[in-house]
Design an enzyme around this catalytic site. Structure first.
Site, PDB file in Angstrom:
ATOM      1  N   LYS A 241       9.736 -23.003  21.791  1.00  0.00           N
ATOM      2  CA  LYS A 241      10.785 -21.780  21.946  1.00  0.00           C
ATOM      3  C   LYS A 241      11.510 -21.906  23.279  1.00  0.00           C
ATOM      4  O   LYS A 241      11.069 -22.389  24.190  1.00  0.00           O
ATOM      5  CB  LYS A 241       9.987 -20.664  21.765  1.00  0.00           C
ATOM      6  CG  LYS A 241       9.384 -20.313  20.285  1.00  0.00           C
ATOM      7  CD  LYS A 241       8.533 -18.959  20.063  1.00  0.00           C
ATOM      8  CE  LYS A 241       8.268 -18.680  18.735  1.00  0.00           C
ATOM      9  NZ  LYS A 241       9.657 -18.892  17.853  1.00  0.00           N
TER      10      LYS A 241
ATOM     11  N   GLU B  42      13.608 -24.483  19.142  1.00  0.00           N
ATOM     12  CA  GLU B  42      14.319 -23.391  19.109  1.00  0.00           C
ATOM     13  C   GLU B  42      15.103 -22.700  20.471  1.00  0.00           C
ATOM     14  O   GLU B  42      14.231 -22.883  21.434  1.00  0.00           O
ATOM     15  CB  GLU B  42      13.350 -22.292  18.620  1.00  0.00           C
ATOM     16  CG  GLU B  42      12.683 -22.681  16.996  1.00  0.00           C
ATOM     17  CD  GLU B  42      11.747 -21.577  16.789  1.00  0.00           C
ATOM     18  OE1 GLU B  42      11.800 -20.682  15.841  1.00  0.00           O
ATOM     19  OE2 GLU B  42      10.608 -21.691  17.120  1.00  0.00           O
TER      20      GLU B  42
ATOM     21  N   ARG C  28       0.876  -1.390   0.076  1.00  0.00           N
ATOM     22  CA  ARG C  28      -0.090   0.218  -0.014  1.00  0.00           C
ATOM     23  C   ARG C  28       0.857   1.386  -0.092  1.00  0.00           C
ATOM     24  O   ARG C  28       0.311   2.353  -0.471  1.00  0.00           O
ATOM     25  CB  ARG C  28      -0.923   0.077   1.155  1.00  0.00           C
ATOM     26  CG  ARG C  28      -2.175  -0.884   1.044  1.00  0.00           C
ATOM     27  CD  ARG C  28      -3.153  -0.581   2.275  1.00  0.00           C
ATOM     28  NE  ARG C  28      -2.678  -1.202   3.347  1.00  0.00           N
ATOM     29  CZ  ARG C  28      -3.354  -1.668   4.230  1.00  0.00           C
ATOM     30  NH1 ARG C  28      -4.654  -1.393   4.454  1.00  0.00           N
ATOM     31  NH2 ARG C  28      -2.802  -2.376   5.440  1.00  0.00           N
TER      32      ARG C  28
ATOM     33  N   LYS D 281       2.511 -19.454   4.639  1.00  0.00           N
ATOM     34  CA  LYS D 281       1.730 -20.121   5.691  1.00  0.00           C
ATOM     35  C   LYS D 281       1.329 -18.796   6.651  1.00  0.00           C
ATOM     36  O   LYS D 281       1.909 -17.824   6.586  1.00  0.00           O
ATOM     37  CB  LYS D 281       2.474 -21.065   6.459  1.00  0.00           C
ATOM     38  CG  LYS D 281       3.899 -20.497   7.390  1.00  0.00           C
ATOM     39  CD  LYS D 281       4.256 -21.355   8.209  1.00  0.00           C
ATOM     40  CE  LYS D 281       4.948 -20.339   9.341  1.00  0.00           C
ATOM     41  NZ  LYS D 281       5.455 -20.854  10.669  1.00  0.00           N
TER      42      LYS D 281
ATOM     43  N   HIS E 138       5.118 -27.544   9.629  1.00  0.00           N
ATOM     44  CA  HIS E 138       6.621 -28.087   9.453  1.00  0.00           C
ATOM     45  C   HIS E 138       6.769 -29.540   9.966  1.00  0.00           C
ATOM     46  O   HIS E 138       7.533 -30.316   9.334  1.00  0.00           O
ATOM     47  CB  HIS E 138       7.604 -27.014  10.352  1.00  0.00           C
ATOM     48  CG  HIS E 138       7.271 -25.756   9.785  1.00  0.00           C
ATOM     49  ND1 HIS E 138       6.990 -25.286   8.638  1.00  0.00           N
ATOM     50  CD2 HIS E 138       7.750 -24.466  10.596  1.00  0.00           C
ATOM     51  CE1 HIS E 138       7.135 -23.960   8.518  1.00  0.00           C
ATOM     52  NE2 HIS E 138       7.550 -23.722   9.624  1.00  0.00           N
TER      53      HIS E 138
ATOM     54  N   ASP F 179       1.843 -22.822  14.431  1.00  0.00           N
ATOM     55  CA  ASP F 179       2.873 -22.069  13.953  1.00  0.00           C
ATOM     56  C   ASP F 179       4.007 -23.163  13.643  1.00  0.00           C
ATOM     57  O   ASP F 179       4.594 -23.092  12.514  1.00  0.00           O
ATOM     58  CB  ASP F 179       3.975 -21.160  14.815  1.00  0.00           C
ATOM     59  CG  ASP F 179       4.994 -20.450  14.344  1.00  0.00           C
ATOM     60  OD1 ASP F 179       4.639 -19.863  13.423  1.00  0.00           O
ATOM     61  OD2 ASP F 179       5.912 -20.308  14.962  1.00  0.00           O
TER      62      ASP F 179
ATOM     63  N   LYS G 193      14.270 -27.292   2.584  1.00  0.00           N
ATOM     64  CA  LYS G 193      15.451 -27.399   3.176  1.00  0.00           C
ATOM     65  C   LYS G 193      16.025 -28.836   2.473  1.00  0.00           C
ATOM     66  O   LYS G 193      15.247 -29.554   2.338  1.00  0.00           O
ATOM     67  CB  LYS G 193      15.442 -27.715   4.927  1.00  0.00           C
ATOM     68  CG  LYS G 193      15.073 -26.474   5.713  1.00  0.00           C
ATOM     69  CD  LYS G 193      14.879 -26.917   7.266  1.00  0.00           C
ATOM     70  CE  LYS G 193      14.444 -25.696   7.865  1.00  0.00           C
ATOM     71  NZ  LYS G 193      15.373 -24.538   7.738  1.00  0.00           N
TER      72      LYS G 193
ATOM     73  N   ASP H 149       5.745 -24.209   2.436  1.00  0.00           N
ATOM     74  CA  ASP H 149       6.072 -24.653   3.707  1.00  0.00           C
ATOM     75  C   ASP H 149       7.648 -24.686   3.827  1.00  0.00           C
ATOM     76  O   ASP H 149       8.153 -25.407   2.961  1.00  0.00           O
ATOM     77  CB  ASP H 149       5.691 -26.026   4.072  1.00  0.00           C
ATOM     78  CG  ASP H 149       5.771 -26.349   5.711  1.00  0.00           C
ATOM     79  OD1 ASP H 149       7.077 -26.184   5.934  1.00  0.00           O
ATOM     80  OD2 ASP H 149       5.083 -27.064   6.354  1.00  0.00           O
ATOM     81  N   HIS H 150       8.148 -23.525   4.154  1.00  0.00           N
ATOM     82  CA  HIS H 150       9.816 -23.563   4.029  1.00  0.00           C
ATOM     83  C   HIS H 150      10.634 -24.627   4.509  1.00  0.00           C
ATOM     84  O   HIS H 150      11.677 -24.925   4.072  1.00  0.00           O
ATOM     85  CB  HIS H 150      10.040 -22.211   4.528  1.00  0.00           C
ATOM     86  CG  HIS H 150      10.238 -22.084   5.993  1.00  0.00           C
ATOM     87  ND1 HIS H 150       9.573 -21.390   6.762  1.00  0.00           N
ATOM     88  CD2 HIS H 150      11.266 -22.485   6.784  1.00  0.00           C
ATOM     89  CE1 HIS H 150       9.888 -21.437   7.991  1.00  0.00           C
ATOM     90  NE2 HIS H 150      10.961 -22.154   8.088  1.00  0.00           N
TER      91      HIS H 150
END
Lengths: 434, 507
Positions: free
Chosen positions: B357, B233, B62, B165, B257, B252, B199, B194-195
């Site tokens: 996490k 993580e 925008r 996603k 994943h 998430d 991989k 889906d990254h």
């Protein structure tokens, strides 16, 4: 997979009517389809050995132009029958000469351009234009055209239709037919010229067809080595996109050698190469030269001297960036059952040794699946770290090679080939373009 | 050549597929993902000479930027990592254009269509277009509709739609979104990213399984006793609190994943390497998957939330103290769950998935534990023989380990475990491309193999529906256990495995 025929019986039309006919064929009102939005492929397809084998009754027709198994078998048989050396390549000029002098009057239908190899048709070419010179010197120009939809054996719905155009006649009459090309090649699509022939043949036709804007596919394994390399570097130098099938076949050697040095702890050895030996089949050194040139280019060696020794062995001396000399020897080996592609590499040896490093010298030997590497294994290897790998044979038909190239090329000359070709030519002492 | 960290013989050898001429349109061009991931991935492709010369990127958002402003911003983002590539960078920036578009304003999309036509003429992109939706999920619907109405998705062969996603919030919203997307274009035009699938190491699971004859015969319930899939993580919620608060670890990480890793690890071999054949098998296995206890999900799912931790010198905030997070937040930052797959290959084998996490280590891995030898002939140096394990390390230290028993040196016949290790670093020595490099290239190539199909997405959401419903309707039944930052999650997650006499792998 067997080649596919066009669905439509090709229509014979005067050359001048072909562009209009094709325009109408693809107009929205006719088929609701504008054809594949891919590329056009021009094929110079003399198939001289096939024509001669059929004329002399050694091979059953029709003439199709593809490098089929029966053709190779008949050519190999001719080598034995005509007492040519066993190491003669089945599609060598000497085979053609011996066939040309043989008697025979067998005729067969000429279907060149109408049989499309599945590997190529799977890429959905928009237009295939085949130039089919005849062995007869008095064959007037014939032009045929047919729409073409690849039949996909795996039910892939992504195929799109194209068309085939065939120009058939003797060399002189074909030259007259080249005029219609500008109208036949849509400007928005890339066009490729595949010179499916010896590079010494029909230079006039090659010059007419291989204009700079067309992406050129050649095979530097076919033709006089010097001519092949000169043509390659001249074309690259002129800015034309050149793709060499002989270079493409070198890929498994380059990949295997790179693989050996992928583990980081081995990479230092690349700075300490002192000797490179390459054995190749028969007497066509271009592939071996390109391999040596690629290695020297990647490792920043400078060519200092080269010479041809007895038995066509080529010897060259390179200087490494640290000033140390590297000896390179390319040795031709006669083999009893030569590959379908002349001058294929049989084996290579790379010796890395440093006086400064405490590491053991390293010897890398790569041998083709069918080759022997005993010669390379001889001579003081015991004190070295020996790494041996087997490189798969490259026995694909040229049609498969071309399909691989068409599906993977960016349409430009590979920078690695562009860098290697001049070095290969220099080793062979070719005339370089200014 | 002076730098032996690169293999000079490897340069230029990778045979990559050729991307056809096209225009890539990125919606959300002013956003984080564009400058952090997408533009660097495109620059990487440019450096690898994998972008055609007939190529353009149109950034859309925008904000009232122009081409130069967009280029400047992207240059700033890229310059940090590409000081040695200034000339290349200049050439790359010439491919970037900008068009201010408000997706709720039809005129904006019509202007975009005009700009696309103009660039198509200048750049000869053959009307091929890839639209990348890097925008808030609430705009997916309006974006698809706007593109459809402007006729930009009408050419099935020449236009594609890439969707980031999360694809939906649950089963029903994913279904609605799928219907909406499919009303705007064909499924074959849709590429749901889906990254994790980008991989190298995730793709390597397919190659390990189906290119080696030794694994597949034992890749089943007869030889494998359990499988653990972990994505841990060390970081907290960072700047993503706004998104994460409404998402949580289950949405998430687990639904996408971890579930994709599960599908690739457990799918049947496809008949051939074809996108649809692979996606069919993935969809089939996900449709056969279920929670270990669908009636009482609290028996097979543990939720956690990180609390304070760290050291005196480097204290770490708890999740509820993080900026942008509701101090009473009940969003989970940790999930451990147990699944079964009801098919011939996997019946009875438990699958344990966990993600979190602020865990002790950053790692993603798949661990296959094999059944014990039927008879123990030898004393084990460690008391009892350990089961064979195959550990597929997705990140970091990418590679694989195989753990097995050998004779412990000495006069007796005692066994002890050892590890056979394959490391990408040691074998190949060069880092793999970021997942986005691979996935962007594949989307522009029209290769959907590594993208999730609508039925896969729906099957993945359906799998976790009992948990999502419980969180929604009676959250007290699925309590949120606190765990100290930089530990391996709540003790209750350990108890989940202890019930089966198992332990989480602590790498």
């Amino acid at each position: 997979m067997s080649p596919q025929l066009t669905l439509q019986t090709p229509l014979q039309l005067p050359p001048a009517e072909i562009p209009l006919y094709l325009e109408q064929l693809w107009s929205q009102s006719q088929l609701g389809n504008t054809g594949a939005n891919t590329f056009c492929l021009l094929i110079w397809q003399p198939a001289l050995i096939e024509q001669e084998l059929i004329r002399t009754g050694k091979l059953a027709g029709p003439i199709i132009g593809n490098q089929r198994k029966e053709l190779i078998e008949a050519a190999r048989h001719t080598v034995l029958e005509n007492d040519l050396p066993h190491c003669t390549h089945p599609l060598d000029k000497t085979v053609l000469s011996s066939l040309s002098s043989s008697k025979g009057i067998h005729n067969s239908e000429d279907l060149r351009g109408q049989y499309v190899d599945v590997a190529i048709s799977a890429l959905n070419p928009r237009r295939l234009i085949t130039f089919a010179p005849t062995i007869s010197n008095s064959h007037p120009l014939e032009t045929l055209v047919a729409a073409y939809c690849p039949l996909n054996e795996e039910g892939n719905k992504n195929s799109a239709c194209g068309d085939v155009v065939v120009l058939r006649g003797d060399q002189k009459s074909l030259l007259k037919g080249f005029g219609i090309l500008t109208k036949l090649l849509p400007k928005e699509l890339p066009s490729w010229l595949w010179w499916n022939s010896n590079l010494d043949d029909a230079p006039e036709s090659l010059n007419h067809l291989a204009i700079k804007e067309r992406r050129l596919i050649i095979d530097t394994a076919l033709g006089q080595p010097i001519n092949c390399l000169e043509l390659l570097i001249t074309r690259i130098h002129s800015g034309q996109a050149v793709n060499d099938l002989n270079w493409l076949r070198l890929r498994s050697w380059r990949e295997t050698l790179a693989m050996v040095f992928d583990p980081p702890h081995r990479r230092q050895a690349l700075q300490n190469v002192i000797r490179l030996d390459i054995d190749f089949e028969g007497d066509h050194p271009v592939q071996a030269l390109l391999l040596a040139a690629w290695i020297s280019n990647r490792l920043n060696w400078n060519l200092e001297a080269s010479n041809k020794k007895e038995g066509n062995t080529i010897q060259a001396k390179f200087k490494r960036p640290d000033g140390v000399f590297v000896e390179v020897i390319l040795i031709p080996l006669p083999v009893g059952n030569p590959s379908i592609h002349p001058g294929q590499i049989v084996g290579m040896r790379l010796i890395c040794k440093s006086n400064k490093s405490s590491h053991k010298p390293m010897c890398v030997i790569l041998a083709s699946e069918s080759g022997e590497c005993m010669r390379l294994e001889a001579g003081g290897m015991a004190s070295m770290e020996l790494l041996e790998e087997v490189v798969p044979n490259q026995q694909n038909s040229v049609e498969m090679d071309v399909a691989r190239l068409l599906s993977s090329s960016r349409g430009t000359t590979s920078p690695l080939l562009a860098a290697s070709a001049p070095i290969a030519a220099k080793i062979l002492d070719c005339e370089m373009p200014s | 050549m002076s730098n032996p960290t690169t293999n000079p013989l490897r340069v230029g050898l990778r045979q990559e597929r050729v991307i056809s001429p096209q225009c890539l349109v990125i919606f959300g061009a002013s956003g984080d993902l564009t400058h952090r991931k997408l533009i660097p991935a495109l620059f990487q492709l440019f450096k690898q000479r994998r972008l055609p010369s007939e190529f353009a990127v149109i950034g859309c958002a925008r904000r009232k930027w122009d081409d130069n402003e967009f280029r400047q911003k992207m240059e700033n983002a890229l310059s940090k990592d590409s000081k040695e590539d200034q000339n290349l960078l200049k050439d790359f920036l010439k491919l970037l254009f900008y068009q201010s578009v408000d997706l709720q304003d039809p005129e904006g999309v019509i202007n975009l269509a005009t700009r696309l036509e103009e660039l198509d003429r200048i750049k000869a992109t053959h009307s091929n277009k890839t639209f990348y939706l890097s925008i808030s999920p609430s705009f997916y619907g309006p974006a698809c509709n706007a593109l459809r109405e402007a006729g930009l998705l009408s050419d099935i062969k020449r236009s594609r739609l890439v969707i980031e996603k999360p694809f939906g919030r649950d089963y029903s919203s994913a279904q609605i979104l799928n219907q909406l997307v499919q009303s705007c274009c064909q499924e074959s035009q849709v590429f749901r990213i889906d990254h994790y699938l980008g991989k190298e190491t995730v793709q390597n699971i397919l190659v390990m399984r189906f290119a080696n004859a030794i694994f597949e015969p034992i890749w089943n319930r007869n030889y494998i006793s359990s499988i653990q899939i972990t994505a841990a993580e060390t970081v907290g919620v960072e700047e993503r609190a706004g998104y994460y608060e409404s998402s949580g670890a289950l949405r998430d990480m687990v639904q996408n994943h971890l579930t994709q890793m599960l599908a690739i690890t457990t799918m049947e071999p496809p008949g051939h390497f074809d996108p649809e054949a692979i996606r069919n098998e993935k969809a089939k296995v996900l449709q056969a998957a279920r929670l270990a206890d669908e009636i009482k999900p609290w028996n097979c799912c543990i939720r956690g939330q990180y609390s304070k931790g760290g050291t005196q010198n480097q204290p770490l905030l708890g999740y509820q103290e993080e900026p942008g997070v509701n101090p009473d937040s009940t969003t989970e930052t940790y999930v451990a769950t147990k699944l079964f797959i009801d098919n011939w290959r996997w019946q009875g084998v438990p699958f344990y998935l966990r993600t979190g996490k602020r865990l002790a280590k950053r790692l993603s891995e798949v661990v296959l534990t094999f059944r014990e030898a039927p008879v123990h002939l030898f004393d084990a140096a460690g008391g009892s023989p350990t089961s064979n394990q195959l550990i597929l390390r997705i990140q970091p230290n990418e590679g694989a380990d195989f753990r097995f028993e050998v004779k412990s040196p000495g006069s007796g016949m005692r066994s002890r475990p050892v590890e056979m290790e394959f490391s990408y670093e040691e074998s190949f020595g060069e880092p793999s491309d970021e997942g986005y490099v691979r996935l962007l290239a594949d989307a522009m190539l029209g290769d959907p193999t590594l993208f999730t199909r609508s039925d896969e997405v729906e099957a993945a959401w359906r799998l976790y529906t009992p948990i999502l419903e419980l969180i929604e309707d009676s959250p007290w039944q699925l309590p949120l256990y606190p765990y100290e930052s930089r530990t391996w999650g709540p003790a209750e997650a350990d108890a989940l495995l202890a019930k089966d006499e198992l332990l989480w792998r602590r790498p």
